[in-house]
Design an enzyme around this catalytic site. Sequence first.
Site, PDB file in Angstrom:
ATOM      1  N   GLU A  54      47.667  49.545  42.746  1.00  0.00           N
ATOM      2  CA  GLU A  54      49.074  49.844  43.055  1.00  0.00           C
ATOM      3  C   GLU A  54      49.910  50.172  41.818  1.00  0.00           C
ATOM      4  O   GLU A  54      51.061  50.564  41.933  1.00  0.00           O
ATOM      5  CB  GLU A  54      49.712  48.669  43.803  1.00  0.00           C
ATOM      6  CG  GLU A  54      49.183  48.457  45.206  1.00  0.00           C
ATOM      7  CD  GLU A  54      47.821  47.798  45.265  1.00  0.00           C
ATOM      8  OE1 GLU A  54      47.046  48.155  46.177  1.00  0.00           O
ATOM      9  OE2 GLU A  54      47.503  46.939  44.410  1.00  0.00           O
TER      10      GLU A  54
ATOM     11  N   ARG B 233      40.775  37.762  26.952  1.00  0.00           N
ATOM     12  CA  ARG B 233      41.432  39.049  26.695  1.00  0.00           C
ATOM     13  C   ARG B 233      42.861  39.121  27.230  1.00  0.00           C
ATOM     14  O   ARG B 233      43.479  40.166  27.175  1.00  0.00           O
ATOM     15  CB  ARG B 233      40.589  40.169  27.308  1.00  0.00           C
ATOM     16  CG  ARG B 233      39.185  40.224  26.686  1.00  0.00           C
ATOM     17  CD  ARG B 233      38.360  41.349  27.247  1.00  0.00           C
ATOM     18  NE  ARG B 233      38.864  42.597  26.710  1.00  0.00           N
ATOM     19  CZ  ARG B 233      38.891  43.737  27.382  1.00  0.00           C
ATOM     20  NH1 ARG B 233      38.448  43.791  28.621  1.00  0.00           N
ATOM     21  NH2 ARG B 233      39.365  44.825  26.832  1.00  0.00           N
TER      22      ARG B 233
ATOM     23  N   TYR C 112      46.967  39.981  40.980  1.00  0.00           N
ATOM     24  CA  TYR C 112      45.787  39.477  41.681  1.00  0.00           C
ATOM     25  C   TYR C 112      45.226  38.240  40.989  1.00  0.00           C
ATOM     26  O   TYR C 112      44.853  37.268  41.638  1.00  0.00           O
ATOM     27  CB  TYR C 112      44.730  40.578  41.774  1.00  0.00           C
ATOM     28  CG  TYR C 112      43.598  40.236  42.700  1.00  0.00           C
ATOM     29  CD1 TYR C 112      43.742  40.412  44.074  1.00  0.00           C
ATOM     30  CD2 TYR C 112      42.397  39.726  42.224  1.00  0.00           C
ATOM     31  CE1 TYR C 112      42.706  40.095  44.943  1.00  0.00           C
ATOM     32  CE2 TYR C 112      41.365  39.397  43.085  1.00  0.00           C
ATOM     33  CZ  TYR C 112      41.531  39.582  44.439  1.00  0.00           C
ATOM     34  OH  TYR C 112      40.508  39.251  45.293  1.00  0.00           O
TER      35      TYR C 112
ATOM     36  N   ASN D 153      48.163  51.319  28.586  1.00  0.00           N
ATOM     37  CA  ASN D 153      47.182  50.841  29.550  1.00  0.00           C
ATOM     38  C   ASN D 153      46.664  49.480  29.104  1.00  0.00           C
ATOM     39  O   ASN D 153      45.791  49.383  28.252  1.00  0.00           O
ATOM     40  CB  ASN D 153      46.039  51.840  29.706  1.00  0.00           C
ATOM     41  CG  ASN D 153      45.099  51.458  30.819  1.00  0.00           C
ATOM     42  OD1 ASN D 153      45.164  50.355  31.361  1.00  0.00           O
ATOM     43  ND2 ASN D 153      44.216  52.361  31.175  1.00  0.00           N
TER      44      ASN D 153
ATOM     45  N   HIS E 245      32.897  48.606  43.648  1.00  0.00           N
ATOM     46  CA  HIS E 245      34.359  48.627  43.758  1.00  0.00           C
ATOM     47  C   HIS E 245      35.028  48.564  42.376  1.00  0.00           C
ATOM     48  O   HIS E 245      35.992  49.273  42.113  1.00  0.00           O
ATOM     49  CB  HIS E 245      34.815  47.447  44.628  1.00  0.00           C
ATOM     50  CG  HIS E 245      36.271  47.405  44.910  1.00  0.00           C
ATOM     51  ND1 HIS E 245      36.886  48.296  45.759  1.00  0.00           N
ATOM     52  CD2 HIS E 245      37.252  46.586  44.453  1.00  0.00           C
ATOM     53  CE1 HIS E 245      38.174  48.020  45.817  1.00  0.00           C
ATOM     54  NE2 HIS E 245      38.420  46.990  45.031  1.00  0.00           N
TER      55      HIS E 245
ATOM     56  N   CYS F  61      44.070  43.140  35.634  1.00  0.00           N
ATOM     57  CA  CYS F  61      42.693  42.758  35.344  1.00  0.00           C
ATOM     58  C   CYS F  61      41.805  43.135  36.520  1.00  0.00           C
ATOM     59  O   CYS F  61      42.163  42.902  37.676  1.00  0.00           O
ATOM     60  CB  CYS F  61      42.633  41.252  35.093  1.00  0.00           C
ATOM     61  SG  CYS F  61      40.984  40.620  34.799  1.00  0.00           S
ATOM     62  N   VAL F  62      40.649  43.711  36.193  1.00  0.00           N
ATOM     63  CA  VAL F  62      39.622  43.994  37.186  1.00  0.00           C
ATOM     64  C   VAL F  62      38.362  43.278  36.718  1.00  0.00           C
ATOM     65  O   VAL F  62      37.920  43.474  35.579  1.00  0.00           O
ATOM     66  CB  VAL F  62      39.358  45.505  37.327  1.00  0.00           C
ATOM     67  CG1 VAL F  62      38.342  45.766  38.429  1.00  0.00           C
ATOM     68  CG2 VAL F  62      40.644  46.272  37.591  1.00  0.00           C
ATOM     69  N   ILE F  63      37.811  42.442  37.575  1.00  0.00           N
ATOM     70  CA  ILE F  63      36.592  41.703  37.242  1.00  0.00           C
ATOM     71  C   ILE F  63      35.450  42.232  38.109  1.00  0.00           C
ATOM     72  O   ILE F  63      35.596  42.367  39.326  1.00  0.00           O
ATOM     73  CB  ILE F  63      36.777  40.183  37.435  1.00  0.00           C
ATOM     74  CG1 ILE F  63      37.861  39.666  36.468  1.00  0.00           C
ATOM     75  CG2 ILE F  63      35.455  39.448  37.220  1.00  0.00           C
ATOM     76  CD1 ILE F  63      38.181  38.196  36.596  1.00  0.00           C
TER      77      ILE F  63
ATOM     78  N   THR G 159      29.692  44.687  43.994  1.00  0.00           N
ATOM     79  CA  THR G 159      29.690  46.045  44.541  1.00  0.00           C
ATOM     80  C   THR G 159      30.263  47.014  43.508  1.00  0.00           C
ATOM     81  O   THR G 159      30.858  46.606  42.514  1.00  0.00           O
ATOM     82  CB  THR G 159      30.544  46.110  45.822  1.00  0.00           C
ATOM     83  OG1 THR G 159      31.920  45.909  45.469  1.00  0.00           O
ATOM     84  CG2 THR G 159      30.117  45.053  46.837  1.00  0.00           C
TER      85      THR G 159
END
Length: 129
Positions: A44, A111, A12, A97, A72, A64-66, A70
């Site tokens: 996924e 990071r 992503y 992980n 989410h 990566c999740v930013i 919300t």
Amino acid sequence: MKKKYLIVAADYYKDIAKGLIESSLKWIPKSNIVKIIRVPGVFEIPVTISKNIRKYDAFLALGCVIKGQTPHFDFISQASTTAIMDLSVLSKKPIGNGIITCLNMKQAKLRRKKGAEAAHAVNSVLSQK
């Protein structure tokens, strides 16, 4: 003895994924076999590892999740972490992980070398007797 590693990387954020992959590869001994599968997002990663759990000795989950506006971020982070831990414990195979959770892109860029820590952790578990 050669080990087979599967790296599953969420694309992503392509630049972040590239950094995570590159840093992790530095910690995987050259004599081993490594395959990389790219997936659209962090969500996924667990199912892709699950589909391949019998084919490999070790896994790296990279992505990566930013945080956005919300909740989410919280759901995706928690769900992926729990699924990865469950897969690792049930299969008795190490899954590093390397999914980083950040508040903004600046943190993510700082990071993107965290893939190395995930690979180091996997190697540590693989070396246990």
